[in-house]
Design an enzyme around this catalytic site. Structure first.
Site, mmCIF file in Angstrom:
data_model
loop_
_atom_site.group_PDB
_atom_site.id
_atom_site.type_symbol
_atom_site.label_atom_id
_atom_site.label_comp_id
_atom_site.label_asym_id
_atom_site.label_seq_id
_atom_site.Cartn_x
_atom_site.Cartn_y
_atom_site.Cartn_z
ATOM 1 C CE1 TYR A 188 0.918 0.083 4.309
ATOM 2 C CE2 TYR A 188 -1.113 -1.364 4.508
ATOM 3 C CZ TYR A 188 -0.059 -0.956 5.073
ATOM 4 O OH TYR A 188 0.456 -1.249 6.422
ATOM 5 C CE LYS B 71 4.893 -1.015 7.107
ATOM 6 N NZ LYS B 71 6.177 -1.723 7.869
HETATM 7 P P1 NAP Z 1 3.620 -7.976 14.708
HETATM 8 O O1 NAP Z 1 3.703 -9.458 15.244
HETATM 9 O O2 NAP Z 1 2.797 -7.372 15.720
HETATM 10 O O3 NAP Z 1 4.811 -7.252 14.811
HETATM 11 C C1 NAP Z 1 5.403 -5.874 15.271
HETATM 12 C C2 NAP Z 1 6.458 -5.742 16.075
HETATM 13 O O4 NAP Z 1 6.792 -4.434 16.195
HETATM 14 C C3 NAP Z 1 6.144 -6.271 17.500
HETATM 15 O O5 NAP Z 1 7.065 -7.250 17.800
HETATM 16 C C4 NAP Z 1 6.298 -5.151 18.552
HETATM 17 O O6 NAP Z 1 6.730 -5.432 19.707
HETATM 18 C C5 NAP Z 1 7.149 -4.358 17.637
HETATM 19 N N1 NAP Z 1 7.086 -2.876 17.980
HETATM 20 C C6 NAP Z 1 5.678 -2.289 17.774
HETATM 21 N N2 NAP Z 1 6.182 -1.014 18.343
HETATM 22 C C7 NAP Z 1 7.280 -0.746 18.455
HETATM 23 C C8 NAP Z 1 8.248 0.302 19.184
HETATM 24 N N3 NAP Z 1 7.990 1.500 19.378
HETATM 25 N N4 NAP Z 1 9.466 -0.017 19.296
HETATM 26 C C9 NAP Z 1 10.084 -1.241 19.100
HETATM 27 N N5 NAP Z 1 9.074 -2.287 18.651
HETATM 28 C C10 NAP Z 1 7.912 -1.954 18.449
HETATM 29 O O7 NAP Z 1 3.056 -7.952 13.426
HETATM 30 P P2 NAP Z 1 3.664 -8.685 11.934
HETATM 31 O O8 NAP Z 1 2.380 -8.827 11.199
HETATM 32 O O9 NAP Z 1 4.424 -9.589 12.122
HETATM 33 O O10 NAP Z 1 4.389 -7.303 11.523
HETATM 34 C C11 NAP Z 1 5.752 -7.319 11.078
HETATM 35 C C12 NAP Z 1 6.090 -6.359 9.654
HETATM 36 O O11 NAP Z 1 5.408 -6.700 8.749
HETATM 37 C C13 NAP Z 1 5.585 -4.987 10.050
HETATM 38 O O12 NAP Z 1 6.664 -3.872 9.553
HETATM 39 C C14 NAP Z 1 4.483 -4.822 9.029
HETATM 40 O O13 NAP Z 1 4.033 -3.417 8.796
HETATM 41 C C15 NAP Z 1 4.676 -5.867 8.057
HETATM 42 N N6 NAP Z 1 3.608 -6.342 7.223
HETATM 43 C C16 NAP Z 1 2.582 -6.924 7.728
HETATM 44 C C17 NAP Z 1 1.610 -7.482 6.979
HETATM 45 C C18 NAP Z 1 0.740 -8.558 7.624
HETATM 46 O O14 NAP Z 1 -0.324 -8.917 6.803
HETATM 47 N N7 NAP Z 1 0.681 -9.025 8.755
HETATM 48 C C19 NAP Z 1 1.743 -7.292 5.780
HETATM 49 C C20 NAP Z 1 2.606 -6.398 4.925
HETATM 50 C C21 NAP Z 1 3.530 -5.801 6.114
HETATM 51 P P3 NAP Z 1 6.233 -4.893 21.013
HETATM 52 O O15 NAP Z 1 4.967 -4.758 21.297
HETATM 53 O O16 NAP Z 1 7.056 -5.836 22.040
HETATM 54 O O17 NAP Z 1 7.086 -3.542 20.985
#
Ligand code: NAP
Length: 259
Positions: free
Chosen positions: A147, A162
């Site tokens: 996106y 992003k």
């Molecule tokens: P997730 O498990 O919620 O991962 C997000 C991580 O970021 C968590 O481990 C969280 O840990 C950490 N985080 C959040 N705020 C933070 C902060 N201020 N400082 C340090 N760490 C922080 O979600 P995910 O789906 O695996 O996402 C991983 C990546 O993939 C992200 O960049 C997301 O945008 C991207 N993405 C995901 C999808 C999807 O469909 N899931 C699609 C496209 C892209 P804490 O809470 O311990 O801080």
């Protein structure tokens, strides 16, 4: 598949490494011989993740860090260097996101997502980048989403962040190439993580609607995205720089028009 010693004696720092894609990426780097540093805000996420990795015989530490805070990021990098001597690879994976119509999004809601997913990526890249420049090289892989260029109705904050990270990937890829630093990104389509599912597709119906919009009719999985991340950080990708590798079953192409 990469050789099991591809990252032997190399230190990989993964933000958001305690959950979802970050944790799957840590497992894949661990399998390939890396020493791991996991960083995020919550010890409750990080400690069990480190235990899982250690149980597999991988070397891993965690550092509680909020990537929105430049001083905390400085301390994170100093601690990683103190423990492993050097950071070879940085994975900027931490992000935050939630659905909200743009006209209802508060200034605080906008700022919090931009702070994590754009500013945090810059603080981590700058701090690790300074160290990589001193060390004569390294690799950075950012995690973005399609996106950034297709637009993401309901996620204007994250789409804007992003898009900024795509521009940062290309900018730093060119700016730091002469220091031996490569900067690339992966752009995953929808994949299951507890965080994404609870915030972005809380019901089965919403998940099904998303699945049907993907030409290959399935969600991605964290393992296949982690493999793409390790590939981009590996010597096999030594001539790839400033690139965004999309892994989304063709979702960003839309359904296509025959006229
Ligand atoms: P997730 O498990 O919620 O991962 C997000 C991580 O970021 C968590 O481990 C969280 O840990 C950490 N985080 C959040 N705020 C933070 C902060 N201020 N400082 C340090 N760490 C922080 O979600 P995910 O789906 O695996 O996402 C991983 C990546 O993939 C992200 O960049 C997301 O945008 C991207 N993405 C995901 C999808 C999807 O469909 N899931 C699609 C496209 C892209 P804490 O809470 O311990 O801080």
């Amino acid at each position: 598949m990469l050789a099991p010693d591809t990252f032997r004696d190399r230190c990989v720092l993964i933000t958001g490494g305690g959950t979802g894609l970050g944790l799957a990426t840590a497992h894949e780097f661990g399998r390939l011989g890396a020493k791991l540093v996991l960083a995020s805000r919550s010890a409750e996420h990080l400690e069990p993740a480190v235990k899982q990795l250690e149980d597999k015989g991988y070397e891993a530490i965690s550092i509680v860090t909020d990537v929105r805070r430049p001083k905390a990021v400085e301390r994170m990098v100093a601690r990683a260097i103190e423990r492993f001597g050097r950071v070879h690879t940085l994975i900027n994976n931490a992000a935050g996101n939630f659905l909200c119509p743009s006209e209802e999004l508060s200034a605080g809601g906008w700022k919090v997502v931009i702070d994590i997913a754009l500013n945090g990526v810059f603080y981590c890249s700058r701090e690790v980048g300074r160290h990589m420049i001193d060390q004569g090289g390294g690799q950075i892989v950012n995690v973005v989403a399609a996106y950034a260029w297709t637009g993401g109705p309901g996620t204007v904050h994250s789409a804007a962040a992003k898009a900024g990270v795509v521009a940062m990937t290309r900018t730093l890829g060119v700016e730091w190439a002469s220091h031996g630093i490569r900067v690339n990104a992966v752009s995953p389509g929808p994949f299951h993580s507890d965080g994404a599912a609870s915030r972005l597709w809380p019901s089965e119906e919403q998940a099904e609607e998303i699945r049907r919009a993907v030409p290959t009719q399935r969600f991605g999985n964290t393992e296949e995205i982690a493999q793409a991340i390790t590939y981009l950080a590996s010597p096999y990708a030594d001539y790839i720089n400033g690139e965004v590798l999309v892994l989304d079953g063709g979702a960003h192409l839309g359904r296509g028009l025959s006229v």
